[in-house]
Design a protein around this motif. Structure first.
Motif, PDB file in Angstrom:
ATOM      1  N   VAL A  62      34.868   7.725  11.029  1.00 54.97           N
ATOM      2  CA  VAL A  62      33.588   7.049  11.408  1.00 54.97           C
ATOM      3  C   VAL A  62      33.576   7.231  13.010  1.00 54.97           C
ATOM      4  CG1 VAL A  62      32.698   4.894  11.934  1.00 54.97           C
ATOM      5  CG2 VAL A  62      33.632   5.181   9.657  1.00 54.97           C
ATOM      6  N   ASP A  63      32.725   7.532  13.378  1.00 57.69           N
ATOM      7  CA  ASP A  63      32.453   7.337  15.284  1.00 57.69           C
ATOM      8  C   ASP A  63      32.150   6.006  15.530  1.00 57.69           C
ATOM      9  OD1 ASP A  63      32.075   7.548  17.694  1.00 57.69           O
ATOM     10  OD2 ASP A  63      30.562   9.167  17.684  1.00 57.69           O
ATOM     11  N   LEU A  64      33.382   5.486  16.082  1.00 57.78           N
ATOM     12  CA  LEU A  64      33.159   3.828  16.288  1.00 57.78           C
ATOM     13  C   LEU A  64      32.092   3.552  17.642  1.00 57.78           C
ATOM     14  CD1 LEU A  64      36.734   2.774  16.329  1.00 57.78           C
ATOM     15  CD2 LEU A  64      35.319   2.579  14.632  1.00 57.78           C
ATOM     16  N   VAL A  65      31.723   4.559  18.387  1.00 58.50           N
ATOM     17  CA  VAL A  65      30.543   4.522  19.191  1.00 58.50           C
ATOM     18  C   VAL A  65      29.154   4.250  18.600  1.00 58.50           C
ATOM     19  CG1 VAL A  65      29.561   5.470  21.218  1.00 58.50           C
ATOM     20  CG2 VAL A  65      31.998   5.330  21.067  1.00 58.50           C
ATOM     21  N   ASP A  66      29.092   5.040  17.428  1.00 56.74           N
ATOM     22  CA  ASP A  66      27.783   4.962  16.673  1.00 56.74           C
ATOM     23  C   ASP A  66      27.664   3.791  15.878  1.00 56.74           C
ATOM     24  OD1 ASP A  66      25.738   5.329  14.809  1.00 56.74           O
ATOM     25  OD2 ASP A  66      26.173   7.476  14.791  1.00 56.74           O
ATOM     26  N   HIS A  91      41.909   2.483  18.359  1.00 54.50           N
ATOM     27  CA  HIS A  91      41.399   3.385  18.855  1.00 54.50           C
ATOM     28  C   HIS A  91      41.437   3.608  20.336  1.00 54.50           C
ATOM     29  CE1 HIS A  91      38.243   0.438  18.533  1.00 54.50           C
ATOM     30  NE2 HIS A  91      37.871   0.917  19.717  1.00 54.50           N
ATOM     31  N   GLY A  92      41.597   4.611  21.110  1.00 56.48           N
ATOM     32  CA  GLY A  92      41.524   4.646  22.436  1.00 56.48           C
ATOM     33  C   GLY A  92      41.449   6.108  22.872  1.00 56.48           C
ATOM     34  N   ILE A 114      34.121   4.186  24.262  1.00 57.74           N
ATOM     35  CA  ILE A 114      35.187   4.564  22.975  1.00 57.74           C
ATOM     36  C   ILE A 114      36.027   3.145  22.790  1.00 57.74           C
ATOM     37  CG2 ILE A 114      37.094   5.823  21.993  1.00 57.74           C
ATOM     38  CD1 ILE A 114      35.772   8.233  23.221  1.00 57.74           C
ATOM     39  N   ASN A 115      36.599   2.460  23.953  1.00 53.20           N
ATOM     40  CA  ASN A 115      37.757   1.630  23.871  1.00 53.20           C
ATOM     41  C   ASN A 115      36.891   0.362  23.679  1.00 53.20           C
ATOM     42  OD1 ASN A 115      39.546   3.695  24.400  1.00 53.20           O
ATOM     43  ND2 ASN A 115      39.631   3.258  26.611  1.00 53.20           N
ATOM     44  N   LEU A 116      35.992  -0.007  24.464  1.00 52.70           N
ATOM     45  CA  LEU A 116      35.369  -1.327  24.427  1.00 52.70           C
ATOM     46  C   LEU A 116      34.404  -1.313  23.378  1.00 52.70           C
ATOM     47  CD1 LEU A 116      35.274  -4.429  25.541  1.00 52.70           C
ATOM     48  CD2 LEU A 116      34.117  -3.248  27.756  1.00 52.70           C
ATOM     49  N   ARG A 117      33.192  -0.529  23.722  1.00 55.99           N
ATOM     50  CA  ARG A 117      31.993  -0.852  22.684  1.00 55.99           C
ATOM     51  C   ARG A 117      32.534  -0.491  21.186  1.00 55.99           C
ATOM     52  NH1 ARG A 117      26.581   3.053  23.132  1.00 55.99           N
ATOM     53  NH2 ARG A 117      25.526   1.755  21.703  1.00 55.99           N
ATOM     54  N   GLY A 118      33.536   0.537  20.916  1.00 54.04           N
ATOM     55  CA  GLY A 118      33.910   0.585  19.602  1.00 54.04           C
ATOM     56  C   GLY A 118      34.531  -0.569  19.009  1.00 54.04           C
ATOM     57  N   CYS A 119      35.368  -1.393  19.877  1.00 51.16           N
ATOM     58  CA  CYS A 119      36.039  -2.626  19.468  1.00 51.16           C
ATOM     59  C   CYS A 119      34.784  -3.599  19.211  1.00 51.16           C
ATOM     60  CB  CYS A 119      36.831  -3.010  20.752  1.00 51.16           C
ATOM     61  SG  CYS A 119      37.785  -4.366  20.213  1.00 51.16           S
TER      62      CYS A 119
END
Length: 275
Positions: A62-66, A91-92, A114-119
């Motif tokens: 999974v791409d956590l930004v998507d 993730h980081g 990646i770090n914040l939006r993914g979270c």
């Protein structure tokens, strides 16, 4: 304390380093583990290691930004493995080094995304279902720059400070419904991310202190944070929800200090001296 038998943990960034160790510790404690990252081969290797020890796990690239990919991935997890008991955002990204005018803007923003939006994406998906069940724990990893300045790592620091405040806000929103959120700083761990800081020209130029710390043998084993997070999943540190815990610290000593931490309103982002 009960073990984690019969629970489901989701670990992002679980293909290597700290995330792999977290996934292994969750499985050893009895949890089924959904292992997430962008790289399918790496998370499949983590799953194979867990299964080789007799544990249960499944890989989800999974791409956590998507946002759509996150929503679809978590729907698959719940459909295939059941409700999520513990969400661990490990993730980081830390690729932009140097003064902000020397950083590539896309790399700088990529670290934040990646770090914040993914979270944000993962918490946004799991929190409602946890609230509906009246229980759940969310662990968000923070790190360098969370509570202090990090001049040549401003994107990473801004995202980690953001995750800390986000964790506080999330916990204050969900704790009445039985869902607790925690921040964990794993300490300085020699991972692929820190290796890049050591091996690139920008890293050597702008982050020379990292090399010095490793030369001084400041290298926290990833098992420290993994063991702490397993204890969080068991409920050992529920009273510290909304605050930051640190991988390198002695967990027995931390438990003895809980009353003092709460009394001092410690382990949180606060601005003082504005009376």
């Amino acid at each position: 304390m009960a073990d984690l038998q019969g629970t489901l943990a989701v670990v992002t960034g679980g293909g290597r380093g700290i995330g792999r160790e977290i996934a292994l510790h969750q499985a050893r404690a009895g949890a089924t583990v959904a292992v997430l990252a962008r790289s399918a081969p790496q998370i499949e290797e983590t799953v194979a290691l867990i299964e080789g020890e007799g544990g249960k796990a499944r890989a989800y690239p999974v791409d956590l930004v998507d946002r759509s990919a996150v929503e679809a991935g978590f729907a698959a997890i719940v459909s295939e493995l059941g409700p999520i008991d513990c969400m661990i955002n490990n993730h980081g990204s830390f690729r932009a080094f140097g003064p902000i005018w020397e950083c590539d803007p896309d790399e700088w923003w990529g670290d934040v995304e990646i770090n914040l939006r993914g979270c944000f994406h993962t918490c946004r998906v799991v929190a409602p279902a946890m609230l509906e069940r009246g229980r759940g724990r969310i662990v968000n990893l923070v790190g360098g720059g969370t509570g202090t300045s990090f001049p040549h790592g401003s994107g990473y620091a801004a995202s980690k400070a953001g995750i800390m405040r986000f964790t506080e806000c999330l916990n204050d929103t969900t704790v009445p419904g039985g869902v607790l959120a925690f921040a964990v700083d794993p300490g300085l761990v020699r991972t692929a991310m820190t290796e890049m800081q050591l091996d690139t020209e920008a890293g050597r130029t702008f982050l020379p202190g990292i090399q010095q710390l490793f030369e001084d043998k400041i290298n926290v084993p990833p098992s420290k944070a993994a063991a702490l997070i397993a204890d969080i999943a068991r409920g050992r540190f529920d009273r510290l929800a909304g605050r930051m815990l640190r991988g390198p610290e002695d967990r027995d000593a931390l438990e003895r200090e809980i009353d003092a931490i709460i009394a001092d309103d410690g382990r949180a982002l606060r601005i003082t001296g504005l009376d």
